[in-house]
Design an enzyme around this catalytic site. Sequence first.
Site, short mmCIF file in Angstrom:
data_model
loop_
_atom_site.label_atom_id
_atom_site.label_comp_id
_atom_site.label_asym_id
_atom_site.label_seq_id
_atom_site.Cartn_x
_atom_site.Cartn_y
_atom_site.Cartn_z
CB THR A 123 -0.91 0.03 1.25
OG1 THR A 123 -0.09 0.29 2.39
CG2 THR A 123 -1.65 -1.27 1.43
N GLY A 124 0.23 2.39 -0.08
CA GLY A 124 0.97 3.64 -0.05
C GLY A 124 1.00 4.27 1.32
CB CYS A 125 0.01 2.96 4.63
SG CYS A 125 1.00 1.48 4.85
N GLY A 126 3.11 3.99 3.75
CA GLY A 126 4.41 4.34 4.29
C GLY A 126 5.03 3.22 5.09
CG LEU A 127 5.14 2.39 8.81
CD1 LEU A 127 4.63 2.41 10.25
CD2 LEU A 127 6.63 2.11 8.79
#
Length: 284
Positions: free
Chosen positions: A115-119
């Site tokens: 995902t693009g959530c960063g984590l």
Amino acid sequence: MNADARQLLPAGASALAALGWRDGHLDARTEVLPDEVPVALAYNGISHAVMLASPTDLEDFALGFSLSERIVRHPRDVYDIEIERADDGIVVAMRVAAGALARLKESRRARTGLTGCGLCGVESLRRFGDDTADVAPCRALPAPAAAAPLQPAALQRAMAQLAARQHLHHATGGTHAAGWAAPDGTLRCLREDVGRHNALDKLVGALARGDMLAQGGFAVVTSRASYEMVQKAARAGFGLLAAVSAPTALAVSLAERAGVTLAGFVRGDRYVLYTHPQRLVGAA
């Protein structure tokens, strides 16, 4: 705007009506703005990515993106490039070698679930932080052999010529540029785009198509030097990347590990060197 004036617009720009505020008054005017369109990159009929980009030099963009993203390892792996324009954007359809298509499919499987959530998971972060081995230059764009150090004036000359030759930016004020300069600072190639990464990809593609990197030189860009910019430069075999603005700390870390000389704030007669200063006279 009359027909003659429209013919003077640079490629990749449009003229639009606007209102300007000055000295307490509104006035009608025509503004020249950069075009930004969705560009879909497809390989052997498989849609891989949609980028917002300037609709110019798209063959260079497609090849440069394919090389810098490690989809293909050599320009000869791209057999054909076709530009298909539609009302809602542009499709750049490429026909590539079987090995390149296999790598593309594998990379798409590896990204599944991210995902693009960063984590995105410990394994993903580990791959991201330890990818120096993946910045080896493409075989088509070999890392330059040891050469005489550049004169500081070469950086200044290249950046000045880059600023002077940005025709789309001069017309619109809204684009970035990436250029390739000879060792003496003479600008040999320039590409513009609304996105700084796109401009660099276009430059990589142009160099690969014209076999210019083998002649030696360095790259200059009109933006900050992000991690991705350094990664693309390293993969292309650029020995030196000079940016008009600052790098990020992560970009400096990658440049140090990848053997790229990184210069920032290249403006007028000054610059800041962050990594591998031996490529400039008097800096080592």
